[in-house]
Design a protein around this motif. Sequence first.
Motif, PDB file in Angstrom:
ATOM      1  N   HIS A 148       0.677  -1.112   0.099  1.00  0.00           N
ATOM      2  CA  HIS A 148       0.125  -0.339  -0.072  1.00  0.00           C
ATOM      3  C   HIS A 148       0.886   1.186   0.040  1.00  0.00           C
ATOM      4  O   HIS A 148       0.297   2.205   0.006  1.00  0.00           O
ATOM      5  N   ILE A 149       2.277   1.217   0.086  1.00  0.00           N
ATOM      6  CA  ILE A 149       2.991   2.413   0.255  1.00  0.00           C
ATOM      7  C   ILE A 149       2.839   3.519  -0.872  1.00  0.00           C
ATOM      8  O   ILE A 149       3.117   4.387  -1.040  1.00  0.00           O
ATOM      9  N   GLN A 150       2.398   2.719  -2.253  1.00  0.00           N
ATOM     10  CA  GLN A 150       2.497   3.549  -3.413  1.00  0.00           C
ATOM     11  C   GLN A 150       1.161   4.274  -3.434  1.00  0.00           C
ATOM     12  O   GLN A 150       1.283   5.262  -4.165  1.00  0.00           O
ATOM     13  N   THR A 151       0.192   4.194  -2.466  1.00  0.00           N
ATOM     14  CA  THR A 151      -1.048   4.909  -2.702  1.00  0.00           C
ATOM     15  C   THR A 151      -1.158   5.832  -1.392  1.00  0.00           C
ATOM     16  O   THR A 151      -2.198   6.768  -1.297  1.00  0.00           O
ATOM     17  N   SER A 152      -0.356   5.793  -0.448  1.00  0.00           N
ATOM     18  CA  SER A 152      -0.373   6.452   0.548  1.00  0.00           C
ATOM     19  C   SER A 152       0.873   6.769   1.248  1.00  0.00           C
ATOM     20  O   SER A 152       1.581   5.881   1.651  1.00  0.00           O
ATOM     21  N   ASP A 153       1.183   8.047   2.087  1.00  0.00           N
ATOM     22  CA  ASP A 153       2.019   8.100   3.084  1.00  0.00           C
ATOM     23  C   ASP A 153       1.676   7.807   4.420  1.00  0.00           C
ATOM     24  O   ASP A 153       2.376   8.112   5.259  1.00  0.00           O
ATOM     25  N   ASP A 154       0.349   7.687   4.838  1.00  0.00           N
ATOM     26  CA  ASP A 154       0.086   7.449   6.088  1.00  0.00           C
ATOM     27  C   ASP A 154      -1.001   6.074   5.940  1.00  0.00           C
ATOM     28  O   ASP A 154      -1.977   6.052   5.217  1.00  0.00           O
ATOM     29  N   LEU A 155      -0.496   5.249   6.628  1.00  0.00           N
ATOM     30  CA  LEU A 155      -1.190   4.021   6.658  1.00  0.00           C
ATOM     31  C   LEU A 155      -1.350   3.429   8.186  1.00  0.00           C
ATOM     32  O   LEU A 155      -0.389   3.720   8.901  1.00  0.00           O
ATOM     33  N   ARG A 156      -2.350   2.755   8.473  1.00  0.00           N
ATOM     34  CA  ARG A 156      -2.682   2.132   9.729  1.00  0.00           C
ATOM     35  C   ARG A 156      -3.218   0.797   9.498  1.00  0.00           C
ATOM     36  O   ARG A 156      -4.195   0.596   8.943  1.00  0.00           O
ATOM     37  N   VAL A 157      -2.521  -0.053  10.012  1.00  0.00           N
ATOM     38  CA  VAL A 157      -3.055  -1.554   9.781  1.00  0.00           C
ATOM     39  C   VAL A 157      -2.900  -2.102  11.129  1.00  0.00           C
ATOM     40  O   VAL A 157      -2.102  -2.086  11.876  1.00  0.00           O
ATOM     41  N   ASP A 158      -4.396  -2.619  11.266  1.00  0.00           N
ATOM     42  CA  ASP A 158      -4.758  -3.374  12.426  1.00  0.00           C
ATOM     43  C   ASP A 158      -5.012  -4.763  12.088  1.00  0.00           C
ATOM     44  O   ASP A 158      -5.906  -4.823  11.110  1.00  0.00           O
ATOM     45  N   MET A 159      -4.426  -5.634  12.579  1.00  0.00           N
ATOM     46  CA  MET A 159      -4.727  -7.202  12.597  1.00  0.00           C
ATOM     47  C   MET A 159      -5.242  -7.762  13.770  1.00  0.00           C
ATOM     48  O   MET A 159      -4.528  -7.637  14.915  1.00  0.00           O
ATOM     49  N   ARG A 160      -6.135  -8.301  13.701  1.00  0.00           N
ATOM     50  CA  ARG A 160      -6.793  -9.033  14.805  1.00  0.00           C
ATOM     51  C   ARG A 160      -7.037 -10.549  14.526  1.00  0.00           C
ATOM     52  O   ARG A 160      -7.350 -10.966  13.307  1.00  0.00           O
ATOM     53  N   ILE A 161      -6.639 -11.452  15.368  1.00  0.00           N
ATOM     54  CA  ILE A 161      -6.734 -12.947  15.208  1.00  0.00           C
ATOM     55  C   ILE A 161      -7.760 -13.468  16.216  1.00  0.00           C
ATOM     56  O   ILE A 161      -7.831 -12.966  17.520  1.00  0.00           O
ATOM     57  N   LYS A 184      -0.974  -3.887  15.523  1.00  0.00           N
ATOM     58  CA  LYS A 184      -1.172  -2.480  14.831  1.00  0.00           C
ATOM     59  C   LYS A 184       0.074  -2.050  14.444  1.00  0.00           C
ATOM     60  O   LYS A 184       1.109  -1.746  15.086  1.00  0.00           O
ATOM     61  N   LEU A 185       0.180  -1.538  13.340  1.00  0.00           N
ATOM     62  CA  LEU A 185       1.367  -1.131  12.642  1.00  0.00           C
ATOM     63  C   LEU A 185       1.011   0.289  11.865  1.00  0.00           C
ATOM     64  O   LEU A 185       0.055   0.303  10.979  1.00  0.00           O
ATOM     65  N   THR A 186       1.703   1.437  11.988  1.00  0.00           N
ATOM     66  CA  THR A 186       1.278   2.592  11.827  1.00  0.00           C
ATOM     67  C   THR A 186       2.502   3.430  10.989  1.00  0.00           C
ATOM     68  O   THR A 186       3.604   3.081  11.511  1.00  0.00           O
ATOM     69  N   LEU A 187       2.355   3.850   9.774  1.00  0.00           N
ATOM     70  CA  LEU A 187       3.296   4.352   8.910  1.00  0.00           C
ATOM     71  C   LEU A 187       2.874   5.744   8.688  1.00  0.00           C
ATOM     72  O   LEU A 187       1.969   5.959   8.188  1.00  0.00           O
TER      73      LEU A 187
END
Length: 91
Positions: free
Chosen positions: A44-57, A69-72
């Motif tokens: 997803h870095i090609q489309t945004s400078d700010d990303l938040r990815v939340d993953m729940r198992i 959670k990983l935030t860029l």
Amino acid sequence: MAQYFFDIEINTELVVDDEGIDLEDHVAARLSALSSLGDIIAEHIQTSDDLRVDMRIRYADGTPIFAAKLTLNSQWLTPVPPSQLRQPVPR
């Protein structure tokens, strides 16, 4: 073996895992989740400078067992010449 479901939220888009995967244990599920976070960011870095990815198992019954959670956040610190800016690659 147990079946684990990985629900992923990228910014505000939620993808609910309806299939799940069989893994040896909680530790294997955790490692699978964490190793995939980098792949998601790279995609997803090609489309945004700010990303938040939340993953729940979770288990099939909805019982949550792990979250990550990983935030860029990225920004240019100096002006970039328009000739060097690329248009986002459509997904």
